[in-house]
Design an enzyme around this catalytic site. Structure first.
Site, short mmCIF file in Angstrom:
data_model
loop_
_atom_site.label_atom_id
_atom_site.label_comp_id
_atom_site.label_asym_id
_atom_site.label_seq_id
_atom_site.Cartn_x
_atom_site.Cartn_y
_atom_site.Cartn_z
N GLU A 1 0.86 -1.18 0.00
CA GLU A 1 0.00 0.00 0.00
C GLU A 1 0.90 1.24 0.00
O GLU A 1 1.78 1.37 0.84
CB GLU A 1 -0.91 -0.02 1.24
CG GLU A 1 -1.89 1.13 1.25
CD GLU A 1 -3.15 0.84 2.06
OE1 GLU A 1 -3.50 -0.32 2.27
OE2 GLU A 1 -3.79 1.83 2.48
N GLU B 1 -10.74 4.99 9.11
CA GLU B 1 -10.93 4.59 7.72
C GLU B 1 -11.52 3.19 7.61
O GLU B 1 -11.06 2.37 6.82
CB GLU B 1 -9.59 4.67 6.96
CG GLU B 1 -9.02 6.07 6.93
CD GLU B 1 -7.79 6.20 6.04
OE1 GLU B 1 -7.02 5.24 5.94
OE2 GLU B 1 -7.61 7.29 5.46
N ARG C 1 -11.89 17.57 9.91
CA ARG C 1 -11.07 16.37 10.05
C ARG C 1 -9.78 16.66 10.83
O ARG C 1 -9.29 15.81 11.58
CB ARG C 1 -10.74 15.81 8.66
CG ARG C 1 -9.73 14.69 8.71
CD ARG C 1 -9.57 14.03 7.36
NE ARG C 1 -8.37 13.20 7.33
CZ ARG C 1 -7.86 12.67 6.24
NH1 ARG C 1 -8.44 12.87 5.07
NH2 ARG C 1 -6.77 11.94 6.28
N LYS D 1 0.78 11.05 13.43
CA LYS D 1 1.36 11.55 12.17
C LYS D 1 1.88 12.97 12.36
O LYS D 1 1.37 13.70 13.20
CB LYS D 1 0.31 11.52 11.06
CG LYS D 1 0.00 10.12 10.55
CD LYS D 1 -0.85 10.14 9.28
CE LYS D 1 -1.17 8.72 8.83
NZ LYS D 1 -1.98 8.66 7.59
N ASP E 1 -2.77 14.47 6.73
CA ASP E 1 -2.29 13.20 6.22
C ASP E 1 -1.05 13.30 5.35
O ASP E 1 -1.16 13.21 4.13
CB ASP E 1 -3.43 12.55 5.41
CG ASP E 1 -3.25 11.05 5.29
OD1 ASP E 1 -2.20 10.56 5.70
OD2 ASP E 1 -4.18 10.39 4.80
N GLU F 1 3.76 9.14 -1.02
CA GLU F 1 2.38 9.03 -1.49
C GLU F 1 1.85 10.36 -2.02
O GLU F 1 1.14 10.40 -3.01
CB GLU F 1 1.51 8.54 -0.32
CG GLU F 1 0.04 8.49 -0.64
CD GLU F 1 -0.81 7.99 0.53
OE1 GLU F 1 -0.25 7.64 1.59
OE2 GLU F 1 -2.04 7.93 0.38
#
Ligand code: BDP
Length: 731
Positions: A194, A318, A363, A387, A392, A420
Site C-alpha cells: 500500500e 478509515e 477532520r 502523524k 495526512d 504518497e
C-alpha cells in the site's frame, strides 16, 4: 623495448583512470558502497587499519559482533582494495572492537579512562588511543549491538570524510536520542505494498519460511547502519491471518535473520482478529474470552520470537475495526493489547490517525478531540503514534497539535518516507527538509525541562520526562533493484534513520553525508547535489499545494491534481472540502470564525495562527479562508501570489533538471541517466499540476491571468477527464 614500456605504462594509467564513472551502478548497494579510496586517503587508512581485533568472548557465540567484524572487513576490502585480516594480537593500526565487559586483550575501561556507562545499550564510542604501547582505534560499547553501530559509524566517517587523516585523532561518542526507531512497512500478505512505489514487497511471504531472500540481510545491514532497530512487517490495514501459525513461522524466520543486526520485528494487528478467525464471539476488549485470546496469542508469539517487539494498531479509522465498535475507548482497546504484551516486555503502538464520517467536525480536529481526553489513561507500555500533521502526510502541514498536548502519554512521531503525496518515486523531493521542519518546529508550550519546546524535544522525552520514546517511518522500500524506486528516494530512508537516531541533525548535513557515500566524496559535487536536494521539497510544495493548500490530489491512487473533486461519499475525501474555494476566496477557516482547530494549539501558536497577518505564509490557506484580492506581504494579491507559487514550482523543477544535466560527466552513466529520466517526467508533472490547478481555480475565481502568465496547456475538462485505474500503491 621503450615502445613496449610506453604501451605498458599507458595501459596501466588508463586502467587506473578507468573512471569509476564507467562502472555500471544500479543503486543496490545504497550508501554502503565502500569504493576504492584515492591514493592519499588509502595511504592514511592503511596505517589506521592494519588488523581487526575483537576483544572478549569468541566470535562464534556473538552474532552481532560477528556481523560488525565482517562489515569492517567488507568496508576495508572495498576502500583499500585488499583484505584486512581478523587478528588476535594488538599491533599498530589495529581496529579493536571491545565491549570492555569481559576484556581479555585490553586494559579495563578505567585504565583507558573511557567512560562507557552512559552509552546505554546501543551507544558507542570511537577513540584513537594507545593500548599496550600500540596506536589503535577503539570501537567500544556496552553491547555487541553498540559495537555494530560503532563499526558502521567508523566506516561512515571514512566514507564521508575528505580529510581522512582525522582518523588518527578520533574521539566520538554517540547514543540514540530515541529508543524505538522503527520502519512501518505497509506491505500486504500478497506482496503488494500500500502506497509502495518500489515494486513488490521485499518480504517474499509465499517463499518463507523455507526460502530466504539474500536481500533480507542487505536490508538489515542498511538499517543497522542508520541505527534503525525495529520493523513492523505488515500493513496497518492488517489481515487477521498474520497471527495464524503458518504466518508466524514466516515472521519468526525474518526475526532470526534480522536479530544479529539489532532489529526487532513487530506486527500490525487487526483489532477484530480473534473474532474474524472464528475463535471468539466478539472483539470487545473487555470481554474475558477476548482478553485471554490475546494473552495466549502473545505467549505463542514470544515462544517463537523471544525478542518480538510488539504490535501496531490502526483502529476505528478509515473503516478499520476498533474498540469503539463496542462503545469502548481507544485506551480500553490499547490497554487490553498492551497487557497481553507486558509480561514479555512488548510494546503497543496505537495510532492516533483517526477520523470518521459520522463526525461533522473538521477532520484536522478529530485526533486531538478523541485522544486529548485520554491523556494519562494508557498503560505504561503504550506509545501513541501520531502523524506529523493533523491531516495526512501532505507536502506541507503545520505540526500536529497533539504534540505537547498530552504530557502524560508518550507520543511517537509517524513520518511517511514513501512519497504518497509528493510525487511517488518519480519526483525528487528530499524529505530530510520536511522531517527537520517538523522536528524543529516550536510548539509554543513552556517547560521547566527545556528552553524551547520543539517537537523533537517532545518525542525524545525531554519535555515530559517520558521513559518510553520512539519514531516510525512508513517505509519506501520494495524489491526494486535500487530498493526505493529512485536513487534519490534512498536519501529519504537514510535521512529518516539518521534523524531517528539524532533528531537534532540538520537535513543538509545528512544530505551531504548521503551523497558522499552514494555518489562521491568530491566536495564540489557534494554541494551541487545537496543544493538540489535542499530545494527539491519546496519545489514540490510550490507546484502542488502552495501557501498551505492541502489534499488536492487525485482520488484513491493520489496521483496528480484533482482539486475539482466534490462528489465522493465522505465530505473529507473531497479536495473541495480542503480548499473551500469559491467566487470570493480560498482556504480553510480554522480560526474561531471557522472550525476553531487553532484552539488545539498552545496559546502562543493559537494567537499567531488566529490572524492571517501573523500566520506564517506557508500555512496561510491551511488556517484561513481569504478573499482572492487579499493583500500579501509581497504586495501581490492572493490570486497572483498563488499563480506565482505555481510558476516558481515549475521553474524549480526545470532548475533541478538543468542542474542535474550539468553533472553528467561527474556521475556514473546509468544512475545519471535514470535520474535524468525521472527529472524530465517530474517537470512534465509539475506543469500538469500547475496548469490543472490554475485552470480549476480560475474557473472558480473568475479572475484573469495577469499579462505574461502562461495559459494552461489544456482546457480544464481535459485534466478532469484523466483516469489512472492502474496506478501503483493503491490502498
Ligand atoms: C493514508 C493512506 C492510506 C493509509 C492511511 C493510514 O492513503 O493508504 O492506510 O493513510 O495511514 O494517507 O492509515
Amino acid at each position: 623495448m621503450a615502445a613496449i614500456f610506453k604501451i605498458f605504462t599507458t595501459l596501466i594509467l588508463a586502467l587506473m583512470l578507468l573512471p569509476a564513472l564507467a562502472v555500471e551502478e544500479d543503486g543496490y548497494e545504497l550508501w554502503l558502497r565502500y569504493r576504492l579510496l584515492d591514493h592519499t586517503a588509502r595511504t592514511v587508512l592503511q596505517l589506521q587499519a592494519t588488523a581487526i581485533v575483537v576483544d572478549g568472548e569468541p566470535l562464534s557465540a556473538r552474532p552481532s559482533a560477528q556481523v560488525a567484524a565482517s562489515e569492517l572487513q567488507r568496508g576495508l576490502q572495498g576502500m583499500l582494495g585488499k583484505p584486512v585480516a581478523l587478528d588476535s594480537k594488538i599491533k599498530d593500526g589495529a581496529v579493536i572492537l571491545t565491549t570492555l565487559a569481559t576484556p581479555s586483550l585490553i586494559p579495563s575501561s578505567a585504565e583507558l579512562r573511557l567512560s562507557i556507562d552512559n552509552l546505554g545499550k546501543e551507544g558507542y564510542l570511537l577513540r584513537s588511543t594507545r593500548v599496550q604501547g600500540h596506536r589503535v582505534t577503539l570501537i567500544a560499547a556496552n553491547t555487541d549491538i553498540g559495537l555494530l553501530y560503532g563499526a558502521f559509524a567508523w566506516l561512515r566517517t571514512i566514507q564521508t570524510r575528505s580529510a581522512a587523516n582525522a582518523l588518527s585523532t578520533l574521539d566520538l561518542r554517540e547514543s540514540p536520542a530515541l529508543q524505538l526507531r522503527v520502519l512501518n512497512h505497509w506491505d500486504n500478505l500478497d506482496r503488494s505494498v500500500e502506497r509502495g512505489y518500489a515494486g513488490e514487497s521485499i518480504w517474499n511471504w509465499w517463499a518463507l519460511p523455507g526460502i530466504h531472500d539474500r536481500r533480507y540481510v542487505d536490508y538489515a545491514r542498511a538499517n543497522a547502519s542508520l541505527g534503525i532497530n525495529g520493523t513492523v512487517l505488515n500493513n496497518v490495514n492488517a489481515k487477521p491471518e498474520i497471527l495464524t501459525a503458518p504466518w508466524l513461522a514466516k515472521v519468526q524466520t525474518l526475526a532470526e535473520v534480522l536479530r544479529p543486526y539489532g532489529i526487532k520485528v513487530y506486527l500490525s494487528v487487526r483489532f477484530s482478529t480473534p473474532l474474524e478467525l472464528g475463535e471468539t464471539r466478539t472483539a470487545d476488549p473487555l470481554d474475558p474470552a477476548v482478553i485471554t485470546w490475546w494473552q495466549k496469542k502473545a505467549d505463542e508469539i514470544y515462544r517463537l520470537i523471544p525478542d518480538f517487539g510488539g504490535f501496531l494498531v490502526k483502529a476505528n479509522s478509515e473503516g478499520q475495526p476498533g474498540p469503539q465498535d463496542y462503545q469502548r475507548s481507544h485506551a480500553d482497546g490499547a490497554n487490553m493489547l498492551a497487557q497481553a504484551l507486558a509480561p514479555h516486555q512488548g510494546i503497543l503502538m496505537w495510532r492516533a490517525f483517526v477520523y470518521a464520517d459520522d463526525k461533522p467536525t473538521d477532520r484536522a480536529k478529530q485526533a486531538y478531540e478523541q485522544f486529548k481526553p485520554l491523556d494519562g489513561s494508557f498503560a505504561p507500555n503504550v506509545l501513541l503514534q501520531v502523524k506529523n500533521g493533523a491531516i495526512d502526510f501532505q507536502p506541507r502541514e503545520p505540526a500536529h497539535p497533539l504534540f505537547g498536548a498530552m504530557p502524560k502519554t508518550p507520543l511517537m512521531m509517524e513520518f511517511q518516507i514513501t512519497k504518497e503525496y509528493l510525487g511517488f518515486a518519480t519526483h525528487m523531493a528530499y524529505l530530510g527538509s520536511l522531517f527537520e521542519e517538523v522536528l524543529q518546529s516550536n510548539t509554543g508550550w513552556h517547560s521547566e525541562n527545556v528552553s524551547l519546546v520543539t517537537i523533537a524535544k517532545i518525542i525524545d522525552g525531554s519535555v515530559h520526562k517520558n521513559t518510553l520514546t520512539g519514531i516510525a517511518g512508513v517505509a519506501n522500500i520494495g524489491s526494486a533493484r535500487n530498493w526505493s524506486g529512485s536513487h534519490f528516494d534512498q536519501a529519504n530512508w537514510y535521512a529518516y534513520g539518521r534523524l531517528a537516531w539524532n533528531p537534532q541533525t540538520s537535513a543538509r548535513v545528512l544530505a551531504n553525508e548521503w551523497i558522499a557515500q552514494t555518489f562521491s566524496r568530491d566536495p564540489a559535487l557534494i554541494s551541487a547535489i545537496s543544493d538540489m536536494m535542499m530545494l527539491s521539497r519546496e519545489a514540490v510544495v510550490n507546484y502542488m499545494t502552495p501557501l498551505g493548500l492541502h489534499h488536492l490530489m487525485g482520488t484513491g491512487h493520489h496521483h496528480g491534481p484533482a482539486p475539482w473533486v466534490a462528489d465522493l461519499k465522505r465530505p473529507e475525501w473531497n479536495p473541495v472540502y480542503y480548499h473551500q474555494a469559491d467566487r470570493q476566496g480560498i482556504g480553510f477557516e480554522r480560526s474561531a470564525l471557522g472550525s476553531d482547530a487553532i484552539a488545539q494549539y498552545s496559546p502562543v501558536l493559537a494567537r499567531l495562527y488566529a490572524d492571517p497577518h501573523t500566520t506564517p505564509e506557508k500555512y496561510l490557506l491551511w488556517f484561513h479562508h481569504l478573499p482572492w484580492d487579499y493583500l500579501m506581504p509581497s504586495g501581490r494579491s492572493l490570486w497572483v501570489e498563488l499563480l506565482t507559487h505555481y510558476d516558481s514550482g515549475v521553474a524549480q523543477a526545470a532548475d533541478l533538471q538543468a542542474r542535474w544535466m550539468r553533472l553528467q560527466t561527474l556521475i556514473d552513466a546509468r544512475r545519471h541517466a535514470e535520474v535524468a529520466e525521472l527529472l524530465a517526467q517530474q517537470l512534465q508533472e509539475a506543469n500538469w499540476w500547475r496548469d490543472a490547478c490554475i485552470a480549476y481555480f480560475q474557473s472558480i475565481s473568475g479572475l484573469p491571468l495577469p499579462a505574461g502568465t502562461k495559459v494552461p496547456a489544456l482546457p480544464l475538462d481535459e485534466y478532469k477527464a484523466r483516469q489512472f485505474p492502474f496506478a501503483p500503491g493503491r490502498g
